[in-house]
Write an enzyme that holds these catalytic residues in place. Structure first.
Site, short mmCIF file in Angstrom:
data_model
loop_
_atom_site.label_atom_id
_atom_site.label_comp_id
_atom_site.label_asym_id
_atom_site.label_seq_id
_atom_site.Cartn_x
_atom_site.Cartn_y
_atom_site.Cartn_z
CG HIS A 76 -6.35 -2.10 2.18
ND1 HIS A 76 -7.44 -2.03 3.04
CD2 HIS A 76 -5.34 -1.47 2.83
CE1 HIS A 76 -7.07 -1.39 4.14
NE2 HIS A 76 -5.81 -1.04 4.04
CG ASP A 125 -2.00 -1.11 1.03
OD1 ASP A 125 -2.79 -1.02 0.07
OD2 ASP A 125 -2.02 -2.06 1.83
CD GLU A 181 -0.83 -24.99 25.32
OE1 GLU A 181 -2.00 -24.83 25.66
OE2 GLU A 181 0.00 -25.63 26.00
P1 NDP Z 1 3.16 -7.70 -1.69
O1 NDP Z 1 4.05 -7.03 -0.72
O2 NDP Z 1 3.13 -9.19 -1.68
O3 NDP Z 1 3.53 -7.17 -3.17
C1 NDP Z 1 4.76 -7.41 -3.68
C2 NDP Z 1 4.75 -7.12 -5.18
O4 NDP Z 1 4.74 -5.70 -5.39
C3 NDP Z 1 5.99 -7.68 -5.82
O5 NDP Z 1 5.67 -8.23 -7.07
C4 NDP Z 1 6.85 -6.43 -5.99
O6 NDP Z 1 7.71 -6.51 -7.10
C5 NDP Z 1 5.81 -5.40 -6.29
N1 NDP Z 1 6.29 -4.03 -6.07
C6 NDP Z 1 6.60 -3.43 -4.91
N2 NDP Z 1 6.99 -2.16 -5.12
C7 NDP Z 1 6.92 -1.95 -6.46
C8 NDP Z 1 7.20 -0.84 -7.30
N3 NDP Z 1 7.61 0.31 -6.79
N4 NDP Z 1 7.01 -0.99 -8.63
C9 NDP Z 1 6.58 -2.17 -9.14
N5 NDP Z 1 6.32 -3.24 -8.40
C10 NDP Z 1 6.49 -3.14 -7.07
O7 NDP Z 1 1.68 -7.09 -1.55
P2 NDP Z 1 0.36 -7.82 -1.02
O8 NDP Z 1 -0.07 -8.82 -2.01
O9 NDP Z 1 0.52 -8.20 0.41
O10 NDP Z 1 -0.67 -6.59 -1.03
C11 NDP Z 1 -1.18 -6.09 -2.25
C12 NDP Z 1 -2.50 -5.38 -1.97
O11 NDP Z 1 -3.45 -6.34 -1.51
C13 NDP Z 1 -2.41 -4.32 -0.89
O12 NDP Z 1 -3.27 -3.28 -1.25
C14 NDP Z 1 -2.93 -5.04 0.35
O13 NDP Z 1 -3.52 -4.16 1.31
C15 NDP Z 1 -3.99 -5.92 -0.27
N6 NDP Z 1 -4.34 -7.12 0.50
C16 NDP Z 1 -3.36 -7.94 0.96
C17 NDP Z 1 -3.68 -9.09 1.64
C18 NDP Z 1 -2.61 -10.03 2.11
O14 NDP Z 1 -2.94 -10.95 2.83
N7 NDP Z 1 -1.35 -9.89 1.73
C19 NDP Z 1 -5.08 -9.44 1.94
C20 NDP Z 1 -6.04 -8.58 1.30
C21 NDP Z 1 -5.66 -7.44 0.64
P3 NDP Z 1 9.29 -6.88 -6.97
O15 NDP Z 1 9.33 -8.33 -7.31
O16 NDP Z 1 9.91 -6.00 -8.00
O17 NDP Z 1 9.71 -6.57 -5.58
#
Ligand code: NDP
Ligand code: MG
Length: 330
Positions: free
Chosen positions: A107, A82, A230
């Site tokens: 989100h 985010d 636990e």
């Molecule tokens: P992640 O931290 O897993 O996302 C990582 C990805 O984002 C990687 O592919 C990374 O690429 C890429 N990334 C990060 N910075 C950049 C950038 N500057 N430019 C391009 N790519 C970038 O995120 P989540 O999946 O945890 O979260 C994603 C969304 O989903 C958020 O809005 C979160 O609130 C929401 N969400 C998350 C949940 C969860 O359980 N995780 C549950 C429900 C919603 P690289 O390989 O280059 O690092």
């Protein structure tokens, strides 16, 4: 409350569209692969340097840079951490948001707190699975699906809700059930839950219990088992059948002791603090603090992370978990 299932969503609406998933992390890989397996045309947007580029390609997905994927897609789902949405949106996505496209989130934070302000001539929707990406993928593959929330912030085309429902269907959400909410409610309840109960409240409860036993002279190993290990067994019971199931499964001694002593730990004062935490979320005070923390390079987060890492419970825990052959991420 209305719950939407498969029959309420029309996948055909997405069959004529190109679907872009920005990011290939926890949520990104699950959305992209599930949509592809639902027979839809999907591309993933990543930075050129991403270690995940090859992984996504090997999974059979089209992979472009974030800019190319945003230019290519009709529905663009941002699944980056985010705190990175604002910058990536401004520089690489916004220039490609042509009239009638849809911008999607999992989100509500960045839309609700106006970090991302989309143009008026696009749909802005949310499809938020109520579980981590790996569960979204696994349940899709086994046929069950993960429940999702959907929300509409902006309906330019008149089809925003149908698109959100179709996306939810494409990732398996409507198999389990989809509930409609607002960006406001999703954001505020999500922040409150993680701060007061899930991450903040539970971690401090565990640490306080552990410290109390250790300070009274009990071995840290026993304190770790009682106060952290636990907890999972108890939470699993909540998850399966609520408080009733938990109380049914534990001994009468645990049930009586818990129900008479628990309210001494979590009491009217705790609730007063919870109300303050909620107020800081509702007024935007927390969001402002977190946005500034990121602008400053996360100094407070880094300091607290280090403090937690050095807590005795972490050292004892690491040692004990090395005895647990069934754990993979020790
Ligand atoms: P992640 O931290 O897993 O996302 C990582 C990805 O984002 C990687 O592919 C990374 O690429 C890429 N990334 C990060 N910075 C950049 C950038 N500057 N430019 C391009 N790519 C970038 O995120 P989540 O999946 O945890 O979260 C994603 C969304 O989903 C958020 O809005 C979160 O609130 C929401 N969400 C998350 C949940 C969860 O359980 N995780 C549950 C429900 C919603 P690289 O390989 O280059 O690092
Ligand atoms: Mg949450």
């Amino acid at each position: 409350m209305k719950i939407y299932y498969d029959a309420d969503a029309d996948l055909n609406l997405l069959k004529e569209k190109k679907l872009t998933v920005i990011g290939y992390g926890s949520q990104g890989h699950a959305h992209a692969l599930n949509l592809k397996d639902s027979g839809l045309d999907v591309a993933v947007g990543l930075r050129k340097t991403s270690a995940r580029w090859k992984e996504a390609e090997e999974a059979g997905l089209k992979v472009f840079t974030v800019e190319e994927a945003s230019e290519w897609g009709d529905v663009i789902m941002i699944l980056l951490p985010d705190q990175n949405h604002k910058e990536v949106y401004e520089n690489e996505i916004k220039p490609h948001l042509k009239t009638g496209k849809a911008l999607a989130f999992a989100h509500g934070f960045n839309i609700f707190y106006k970090q991302v302000i989309p143009p008026n001539d696009v749909d802005v929707i949310m499809i938020a699975p109520k579980g981590p990406g790996h569960l979204v993928r696994r349940t899709f593959q086994n046929g069950s699906g993960t429940p999702c929330l959907i929300a509409i912030h902006q309906d330019y085309t008149g089809k925003a809700k149908d698109i959100a429902l179709a996306w939810a269907k494409g990732i398996g959400g409507t198999r389990a059930g989809v509930i409609e909410t607002t960006f406001k409610d999703e954001t505020e309840t999500d922040l409150f839950g993680e701060q007061a109960v899930l991450c903040g409240g539970s971690a401090e409860l565990v640490k306080a219990g552990f410290e109390t036993l250790v300070e009274a002279g009990y071995p840290p190993e026993l304190a770790y088992f009682e106060c952290m290990h636990e907890l999972k067994l108890i939470v699993d019971l909540y998850y399966e059948g609520g408080l009733t199931r938990m109380n049914y499964s534990v001994s009468d001694t645990a049930e009586y002791g818990g129900m008479t002593r628990g309210p001494k730990v979590i009491n009217a004062d705790t609730k007063k603090v919870m109300k303050q935490i909620l107020e800081d979320i509702q007024t935007g005070k927390f969001a402002e603090e977190w946005i500034n923390e990121n602008k400053n390079g996360q100094p407070v987060l880094k300091k607290l992370r280090e403090e937690n890492k050095n807590h005795l419970i972490e050292k004892v825990g690491a040692q004990l978990r090395s005895m647990m052959s069934w754990l993979t991420n020790k």
